[in-house]
Design an enzyme around this catalytic site. Structure first.
Site, PDB file in Angstrom:
ATOM      1  N   SER A 135      43.386  81.785  41.263  1.00 28.41           N
ATOM      2  CA  SER A 135      42.621  82.991  40.988  1.00 28.41           C
ATOM      3  C   SER A 135      42.700  83.269  39.488  1.00 28.41           C
ATOM      4  O   SER A 135      43.789  83.374  38.933  1.00 28.41           O
ATOM      5  CB  SER A 135      43.216  84.150  41.794  1.00 28.41           C
ATOM      6  OG  SER A 135      42.591  85.348  41.448  1.00 28.41           O
ATOM      7  N   LYS A 161      38.758  80.970  41.948  1.00 26.48           N
ATOM      8  CA  LYS A 161      38.212  82.308  42.224  1.00 26.48           C
ATOM      9  C   LYS A 161      38.168  83.051  40.899  1.00 26.48           C
ATOM     10  O   LYS A 161      39.162  83.085  40.171  1.00 26.48           O
ATOM     11  CB  LYS A 161      39.125  82.993  43.232  1.00 26.48           C
ATOM     12  CG  LYS A 161      39.085  84.504  43.269  1.00 26.48           C
ATOM     13  CD  LYS A 161      39.782  85.008  44.525  1.00 26.48           C
ATOM     14  CE  LYS A 161      40.587  86.274  44.278  1.00 26.48           C
ATOM     15  NZ  LYS A 161      41.250  86.741  45.504  1.00 26.48           N
ATOM     16  N   LYS A 163      37.692  86.620  38.946  1.00 17.72           N
ATOM     17  CA  LYS A 163      37.636  88.074  39.046  1.00 17.72           C
ATOM     18  C   LYS A 163      36.394  88.534  38.294  1.00 17.72           C
ATOM     19  O   LYS A 163      36.142  88.045  37.166  1.00 17.72           O
ATOM     20  CB  LYS A 163      38.891  88.680  38.407  1.00 17.72           C
ATOM     21  CG  LYS A 163      40.159  88.364  39.180  1.00 17.72           C
ATOM     22  CD  LYS A 163      40.181  89.142  40.474  1.00 17.72           C
ATOM     23  CE  LYS A 163      41.473  88.988  41.220  1.00 17.72           C
ATOM     24  NZ  LYS A 163      41.449  89.668  42.523  1.00 17.72           N
ATOM     25  N   ASP A 188      35.503  87.673  43.058  1.00 17.46           N
ATOM     26  CA  ASP A 188      36.201  88.807  43.687  1.00 17.46           C
ATOM     27  C   ASP A 188      35.941  90.074  42.875  1.00 17.46           C
ATOM     28  O   ASP A 188      36.309  90.145  41.699  1.00 17.46           O
ATOM     29  CB  ASP A 188      37.705  88.497  43.725  1.00 17.46           C
ATOM     30  CG  ASP A 188      38.509  89.562  44.467  1.00 17.46           C
ATOM     31  OD1 ASP A 188      37.908  90.548  44.944  1.00 17.46           O
ATOM     32  OD2 ASP A 188      39.737  89.397  44.573  1.00 17.46           O
ATOM     33  N   GLU A 213      34.017  88.242  47.350  1.00 14.04           N
ATOM     34  CA  GLU A 213      35.095  88.980  48.002  1.00 14.04           C
ATOM     35  C   GLU A 213      35.031  90.462  47.634  1.00 14.04           C
ATOM     36  O   GLU A 213      34.923  90.819  46.457  1.00 14.04           O
ATOM     37  CB  GLU A 213      36.426  88.367  47.537  1.00 14.04           C
ATOM     38  CG  GLU A 213      37.640  88.876  48.267  1.00 14.04           C
ATOM     39  CD  GLU A 213      38.913  88.170  47.800  1.00 14.04           C
ATOM     40  OE1 GLU A 213      38.822  87.157  47.046  1.00 14.04           O
ATOM     41  OE2 GLU A 213      40.000  88.641  48.170  1.00 14.04           O
ATOM     42  N   ASP A 238      38.484  91.902  52.085  1.00 16.60           N
ATOM     43  CA  ASP A 238      39.921  91.835  51.786  1.00 16.60           C
ATOM     44  C   ASP A 238      40.489  93.240  52.020  1.00 16.60           C
ATOM     45  O   ASP A 238      40.944  93.568  53.123  1.00 16.60           O
ATOM     46  CB  ASP A 238      40.087  91.362  50.331  1.00 16.60           C
ATOM     47  CG  ASP A 238      41.516  91.425  49.815  1.00 16.60           C
ATOM     48  OD1 ASP A 238      42.433  91.738  50.590  1.00 16.60           O
ATOM     49  OD2 ASP A 238      41.746  91.169  48.608  1.00 16.60           O
ATOM     50  N   LYS A 262      45.883  88.835  54.125  1.00 19.67           N
ATOM     51  CA  LYS A 262      47.124  88.982  53.347  1.00 19.67           C
ATOM     52  C   LYS A 262      48.113  89.665  54.283  1.00 19.67           C
ATOM     53  O   LYS A 262      47.873  90.819  54.695  1.00 19.67           O
ATOM     54  CB  LYS A 262      46.915  89.872  52.123  1.00 19.67           C
ATOM     55  CG  LYS A 262      46.095  89.236  51.017  1.00 19.67           C
ATOM     56  CD  LYS A 262      45.910  90.208  49.877  1.00 19.67           C
ATOM     57  CE  LYS A 262      45.056  89.580  48.776  1.00 19.67           C
ATOM     58  NZ  LYS A 262      44.352  90.598  47.982  1.00 19.67           N
ATOM     59  N   GLY A 290      46.468  86.208  48.176  1.00 18.80           N
ATOM     60  CA  GLY A 290      47.750  86.180  47.468  1.00 18.80           C
ATOM     61  C   GLY A 290      47.913  87.461  46.683  1.00 18.80           C
ATOM     62  O   GLY A 290      46.922  88.109  46.313  1.00 18.80           O
TER      63      GLY A 290
END
Ligand code: NPG
Length: 369
Positions: A135, A161, A163, A188, A213, A238, A262, A290
């Site tokens: 990430s 991934k 952000k 995300d 996400e 999420d 998670k 995570g």
């Protein structure tokens, strides 16, 4: 099983580099570790909450409060033999999933060690390794982002991934996609967008993403359903999924096509497995999220991620992605096929390094019956 003591250890491990999401920046990993002693065994757990209420309302301080005043007294006053008995005991306590999950993790470790069985085996997982990705936090410039992504690809990560946040999304994703046409790529939003951004978010449909996400609010599923209807790219929820019921509601409303699990967010491995089972029945892919855990939480995540419905790579990177030194020995490493090996020893199956914990410890308290 009679518990002799439960200790809370508040630690603060510096990250190798700051981690920036759409809504907050983290420079250290603050969390509570739990040490449970019983029958000559020492078991470990980790609470996922950080110092600030940015990803969720829980923090290290709320975790401490709920554990010290409610969860630990309940467990010390009971004679628990398995995790379902713990779940029943803590059911009357509303919310505080990360506090509950940390203690549950230590109990899984304890019962696994007692029975000589690995956590993976207890949960019903299989296989010696789990597919993982990395990430990547928001970077100061697109060039720097390409450099960071290139660095991780060089280390062998096969899924990335990114952000994203408004103004730092389409151009960034396009640049990474152009540089790496075949890369498994996802983004995300960490609940920063609103339904009014739907047309803007649809621009991401051009980049062949695995998923987007949690674009919308942390407690929303209604607007996510409206947004999903306008997007080609699957939405993955999420923050919005905190129990198996939330997962069922989201799927019924078609608010997402993928779910990120998670264990901390959903109150533990037990509930995480129930979400996995529900999604598997419905043919919905899940993957392991995570929270930049230490090796203790990472071991737990790996065991759950080895269940068959985890068909997408998890946010489970090598220890060296996060820390100069991890609290477990050996540290977790990335295998050449972009996987991390699942521990096979009894319980969590990791050797915890008390001297490392001591180096980064801010506070410690032990509770006895
Ligand atoms: O553990 O490798 C990792 C990081 C994965 O991006 C990641 N986690 O929103 O999913 C998230 C984010 C996060 C970070 C969440 C810190 C909560 C705290």
């Amino acid at each position: 099983m009679k518990i002799d003591s439960i200790s809370l250890l508040h630690v603060k491990l510096p990250y190798l580099s700051p981690f920036q999401t759409s809504r907050w920046v983290e420079t250290d990993h603050e969390c509570l570790l739990l040490r449970v002693r019983a029958g000559g065994l020492t078991a470990w757990g980790e609470c996922a909450a950080g110092a600030e209420p940015s990803y969720s309302y829980e923090t290290t301080k709320t975790n401490w409060h709920i554990l010290e005043d409610f969860l630990i007294p309940a467990v010390l006053g009971a004679d628990l033999d398995d995790v379902p008995a713990y779940r029943e005991l803590v059911e009357p306590i509303m919310g505080h999933n990360m506090a509950k999950a940390g203690l549950e993790m230590a109990l899984w470790d304890l019962f696994g060690q007692r029975d000589g069985v690995s956590l993976q085996h207890m949960l019903g997982g299989s296989g010696d390794r789990v597919r993982v990705g990395v990430s990547v936090g928001i970077q100061p410039t697109v060039d720097r982002l390409l450099e960071v992504v290139g660095g991780y690809l060089g280390q062998g990560y096969q899924r990335v991934k990114l952000k994203i946040k408004p103004g730092r999304d389409v151009a960034e994703t396009m640049a990474v996609r152009r540089a790496h046409p075949e890369l498994l790529l996802q983004v995300d939003g960490n609940s920063v967008y609103r339904l009014g951004d739907a047309r803007h978010l649809a621009e991401l449909d051009d980049f062949g993403l695995l998923l987007i996400e949690q674009p919308l609010a942390h407690d929303d599923i209604v607007d996510h359903a409206k947004l999903q209807a306008t997007l080609k790219t699957p939405i993955c929820l999420d923050e919005s999924i905190t129990s198996v019921e939330h997962a069922r509601w989201a799927l019924e409303l078609k608010a997402c096509r993928v779910i990120n699990i998670k264990p901390g967010r959903v109150s533990g491995l037990h509930e995480g497995r129930r979400i996995h089972d529900l999604c598997r029945e419905q043919g919905v892919p899940v993957w392991m999220g995570g929270m930049l855990e230490t090796g203790i939480g990472r071991a737990s995540n790996l065991a759950l991620a080895s269940l068959p419905g985890f068909t997408l790579p998890g946010d489970i990177s090598a220890s060296a992605r996060y820390y100069k030194e991890d609290v477990v020995d050996p540290p977790f490493v990335l295998n050449p096929d972009s996987t991390v090996s699942v521990p096979t020893g009894p319980g969590l199956g990791v050797n915890v390094r008390p001297e490392v914990i001591d180096r980064y410890k801010l506070a410690e308290e032990t509770y006895q019956p």
